[in-house]
Motif scaffolding. Structure first.
Motif, PDB file in Angstrom:
ATOM      1  N   VAL A 151       0.851  -1.187   0.000  1.00 22.67           N
ATOM      2  CA  VAL A 151       0.000   0.000   0.000  1.00 22.67           C
ATOM      3  C   VAL A 151       0.891   1.242   0.000  1.00 22.67           C
ATOM      4  O   VAL A 151       1.875   1.306   0.736  1.00 22.67           O
ATOM      5  CB  VAL A 151      -0.931   0.025   1.237  1.00 22.67           C
ATOM      6  CG1 VAL A 151      -1.721   1.323   1.282  1.00 22.67           C
ATOM      7  CG2 VAL A 151      -1.859  -1.165   1.224  1.00 22.67           C
ATOM      8  N   ILE A 152       0.519   2.207  -0.851  1.00 27.70           N
ATOM      9  CA  ILE A 152       1.270   3.457  -0.931  1.00 27.70           C
ATOM     10  C   ILE A 152       0.281   4.610  -0.868  1.00 27.70           C
ATOM     11  O   ILE A 152      -0.763   4.576  -1.531  1.00 27.70           O
ATOM     12  CB  ILE A 152       2.073   3.560  -2.241  1.00 27.70           C
ATOM     13  CG1 ILE A 152       2.899   2.306  -2.465  1.00 27.70           C
ATOM     14  CG2 ILE A 152       2.974   4.793  -2.228  1.00 27.70           C
ATOM     15  CD1 ILE A 152       3.506   2.238  -3.852  1.00 27.70           C
ATOM     16  N   VAL A 153       0.615   5.645  -0.076  1.00 28.47           N
ATOM     17  CA  VAL A 153      -0.194   6.854  -0.005  1.00 28.47           C
ATOM     18  C   VAL A 153       0.628   7.995  -0.585  1.00 28.47           C
ATOM     19  O   VAL A 153       1.775   8.226  -0.167  1.00 28.47           O
ATOM     20  CB  VAL A 153      -0.614   7.169   1.437  1.00 28.47           C
ATOM     21  CG1 VAL A 153      -1.399   8.483   1.488  1.00 28.47           C
ATOM     22  CG2 VAL A 153      -1.458   6.040   2.010  1.00 28.47           C
ATOM     23  N   PHE A 154       0.047   8.703  -1.584  1.00 24.11           N
ATOM     24  CA  PHE A 154       0.678   9.857  -2.210  1.00 24.11           C
ATOM     25  C   PHE A 154      -0.044  11.124  -1.774  1.00 24.11           C
ATOM     26  O   PHE A 154      -1.251  11.087  -1.489  1.00 24.11           O
ATOM     27  CB  PHE A 154       0.622   9.760  -3.746  1.00 24.11           C
ATOM     28  CG  PHE A 154       1.280   8.534  -4.307  1.00 24.11           C
ATOM     29  CD1 PHE A 154       2.622   8.556  -4.667  1.00 24.11           C
ATOM     30  CD2 PHE A 154       0.570   7.360  -4.502  1.00 24.11           C
ATOM     31  CE1 PHE A 154       3.233   7.432  -5.203  1.00 24.11           C
ATOM     32  CE2 PHE A 154       1.158   6.243  -5.029  1.00 24.11           C
ATOM     33  CZ  PHE A 154       2.502   6.274  -5.386  1.00 24.11           C
ATOM     34  N   ASP A 155       0.692  12.238  -1.768  1.00 23.03           N
ATOM     35  CA  ASP A 155       0.008  13.497  -1.558  1.00 23.03           C
ATOM     36  C   ASP A 155      -0.564  13.990  -2.877  1.00 23.03           C
ATOM     37  O   ASP A 155      -0.489  13.298  -3.890  1.00 23.03           O
ATOM     38  CB  ASP A 155       0.945  14.525  -0.918  1.00 23.03           C
ATOM     39  CG  ASP A 155       2.119  14.888  -1.820  1.00 23.03           C
ATOM     40  OD1 ASP A 155       2.071  14.538  -3.031  1.00 23.03           O
ATOM     41  OD2 ASP A 155       3.084  15.500  -1.325  1.00 23.03           O
ATOM     42  N   ARG A 156      -1.129  15.196  -2.893  1.00 23.03           N
ATOM     43  CA  ARG A 156      -1.786  15.691  -4.104  1.00 23.03           C
ATOM     44  C   ARG A 156      -0.807  15.911  -5.261  1.00 23.03           C
ATOM     45  O   ARG A 156      -1.223  15.989  -6.417  1.00 23.03           O
ATOM     46  CB  ARG A 156      -2.528  16.990  -3.781  1.00 23.03           C
ATOM     47  CG  ARG A 156      -1.620  18.175  -3.521  1.00 23.03           C
ATOM     48  CD  ARG A 156      -2.433  19.407  -3.182  1.00 23.03           C
ATOM     49  NE  ARG A 156      -3.127  19.236  -1.900  1.00 23.03           N
ATOM     50  CZ  ARG A 156      -3.989  20.127  -1.422  1.00 23.03           C
ATOM     51  NH1 ARG A 156      -4.283  21.213  -2.133  1.00 23.03           N
ATOM     52  NH2 ARG A 156      -4.557  19.927  -0.259  1.00 23.03           N
ATOM     53  N   PHE A 157       0.477  16.005  -4.941  1.00 24.80           N
ATOM     54  CA  PHE A 157       1.483  16.210  -5.988  1.00 24.80           C
ATOM     55  C   PHE A 157       2.180  14.905  -6.378  1.00 24.80           C
ATOM     56  O   PHE A 157       3.238  14.918  -6.997  1.00 24.80           O
ATOM     57  CB  PHE A 157       2.527  17.227  -5.518  1.00 24.80           C
ATOM     58  CG  PHE A 157       1.931  18.540  -5.124  1.00 24.80           C
ATOM     59  CD1 PHE A 157       1.399  19.385  -6.094  1.00 24.80           C
ATOM     60  CD2 PHE A 157       1.870  18.915  -3.788  1.00 24.80           C
ATOM     61  CE1 PHE A 157       0.834  20.608  -5.724  1.00 24.80           C
ATOM     62  CE2 PHE A 157       1.304  20.128  -3.423  1.00 24.80           C
ATOM     63  CZ  PHE A 157       0.783  20.981  -4.383  1.00 24.80           C
ATOM     64  N   MET A 158       1.532  13.755  -5.986  1.00 21.80           N
ATOM     65  CA  MET A 158       2.006  12.424  -6.320  1.00 21.80           C
ATOM     66  C   MET A 158       3.363  12.117  -5.692  1.00 21.80           C
ATOM     67  O   MET A 158       4.178  11.379  -6.241  1.00 21.80           O
ATOM     68  CB  MET A 158       2.066  12.220  -7.840  1.00 21.80           C
ATOM     69  CG  MET A 158       0.726  12.320  -8.520  1.00 21.80           C
ATOM     70  SD  MET A 158      -0.513  11.182  -7.811  1.00 21.80           S
ATOM     71  CE  MET A 158       0.240   9.608  -8.096  1.00 21.80           C
TER      72      MET A 158
END
Length: 458
Positions: A355-362
């Protein structure tokens, strides 16, 4: 007999036949209608014997009424080939038949001392049920002019028999449906459900044996699903070769008139099996039996569809409860930790996937790896940025370049209508099962909206 007496007698016979015909259609069963017919003829014609001869497949079954005409004595079946064909075509008298006729029905009258007789076919344009034979042990003058009256009366009797059989069939259907409603529910196990259906099929058609075949895709065959009703001589498994026409393997598929009868079980236009009965205790299977089995087959289809919808709704409810429990866990992790590592770890354990979580800027802000190298993680981030950024709210499925055995599913995380990040979960196309579909329908914001709000308050 002078002309005046003949006309009075003709008028009397005509009135009697009309009155009898009107009353016959009021009876609820075939037996009641035929018994009334016998009683009315016995009283009006003062005859000595009345034989009701009903067709059953390639045979006829005579029932003889004598004396007080209150009780008929069944005679063993007689092959149609051994009967005079003209008896079933129109009204016939003893004068029109040779004395030494080999017809077994006429021979039966002779054995009972009948000297004068006439017969009336019980038939109309759609159905042929048999004949009614009226006999006298003395010589009686018969009116040739009454032939047409009796032919018309035979059609009225056929109509009464048709109506009575329809009433009986409807009654058996209603009894069957009421019985099924009382004994079968959505929670009924499959074996018990099959037991109730085959029992109703056997009793409803008066069959000696009944069973249900279900289609098995693994070996392309129809297999008997236990339990059975009575004794079934048919094979326990029917293999289908290159021909998928069910009637080639079950020759009595929706075909009355034999000692076996089969109807298909169809769910969503797909044949999932057949309902089969055999060895009718009396005579052969009829159109009414086909209607009863069709009713049961439709009931099976409706019940299976209801069970599918019921299980689907129950599974969906369980999934929502499952997701709610994990949301609560994620909320606890959010409060305990200042970053997203606790959340990603929980989601990773939830799916047993990376699982990976990115912010709005990927930019990756948290991840939980399961066999992924750092290089693969950077490659994933790059491809997600190129393929997903700016796409619809639903996210999408990505086959990673250079990693043919690995793909991921990516969803945007929204809060207040704005995309605040992205969630990526490792998943191959074959693993896009109902659980992932449910996750996709619910959306990661189901988890992350409250989490973002919590962090904002903190």
């Amino acid at each position: 007999m002078d002309e005046n007496k003949r006309q009075k007698l003709m008028k009397k016979i005509e009135n009697h036949l009309r009155t009898t015909a009107r009353k016959l259609v009021k009876f609820n069963t075939e037996g009641e209608a035929l018994q009334y017919l016998v009683n009315s003829f016995g009283e009006e014609l003062e005859c000595d014997l009345i034989a009701i001869v009903l067709k059953e497949g390639d045979h006829v079954v005579p029932t003889l009424y004598q004396g007080d005409f209150q009780r008929g004595i069944p005679h063993p079946p007689i092959a149609m080939a051994n009967c005079l064909p003209r008896l079933f075509e129109g009204s016939t008298t003893f004068q029109e038949v040779e004395e030494d006729s080999p017809c077994l029905l006429i021979e039966l009258l002779r054995k009972n001392g009948i000297k004068t007789w006439f017969s009336v076919p019980i038939k109309d344009q759609e159905s042929e049920y048999g004949i009614c034979m009226i006999g006298f042990r003395r010589y009686v003058s018969l009116l040739a002019e009454a032939r047409q009256l009796f032919d018309d009366f035979g059609e009225d009797v056929a109509l009464a028999v048709t109506v009575a059989r329809q009433k009986e069939t409807q009654r058996r259907k209603m009894v069957g449906l009421q019985w099924l409603a009382q004994h079968v529910s959505l929670d009924t196990p499959l074996e018990q459900f099959v037991e109730k259906i085959v029992e109703r099929a056997g009793k409803g058609t008066n069959a000696g044996g009944a069973c249900m075949y279900l289609y098995r895709e693994e070996d392309n065959s129809f297999v008997v699903h236990p339990p059975l009703y009575g004794k079934v001589a048919s094979p326990k498994q029917v293999m289908m070769k290159n021909n998928y026409r069910v009637s080639d393997y079950f020759p009595f598929l929706e075909r009355p008139g034999g000692d076996e009868l089969t109807v298909p079980l169809v769910v969503n236009f797909k044949t999932i099996g057949v309902l089969h009965v055999e060895r009718k205790n009396e005579g052969t299977f009829t159109k009414e039996d086909v209607e009863i089995l069709d009713m049961l087959a439709n009931y099976v289809a409706v019940m299976l569809e209801n069970v599918r919808l019921y299980q689907q709704e129950r599974d969906h409810t369980n999934r929502l409860r499952f997701l709610l429990q994990y949301q609560q866990k994620l909320m606890k992790e959010t409060i305990r930790h200042e970053d997203f590592h606790g959340i990603t770890k929980t989601v990773s354990h939830m799916f047993d996937k990376a699982v990976i979580v990115f912010d709005r800027f990927m930019r990756p802000i948290a991840h939980e790896r399961s066999g992924l190298s750092g290089q693969q993680l950077r490659q994933i981030a790059k491809q997600v940025f190129n393929q997903v950024l700016g796409k619809s709210r639903m996210g999408g499925h990505i086959q990673l370049e250079g990693l043919s055995d690995l793909s991921i599913v990516v969803w945007p995380i929204h809060n207040g209508g704005d995309a605040v990040g992205y969630l990526a979960i490792e998943a191959s196309p074959n693993e896009m099962d109902d659980f992932f579909s449910s996750w996709r329908r619910v959306g990661p914001q189901y988890f992350f909206d409250p989490i973002y709000e919590t962090k904002a308050r903190v």
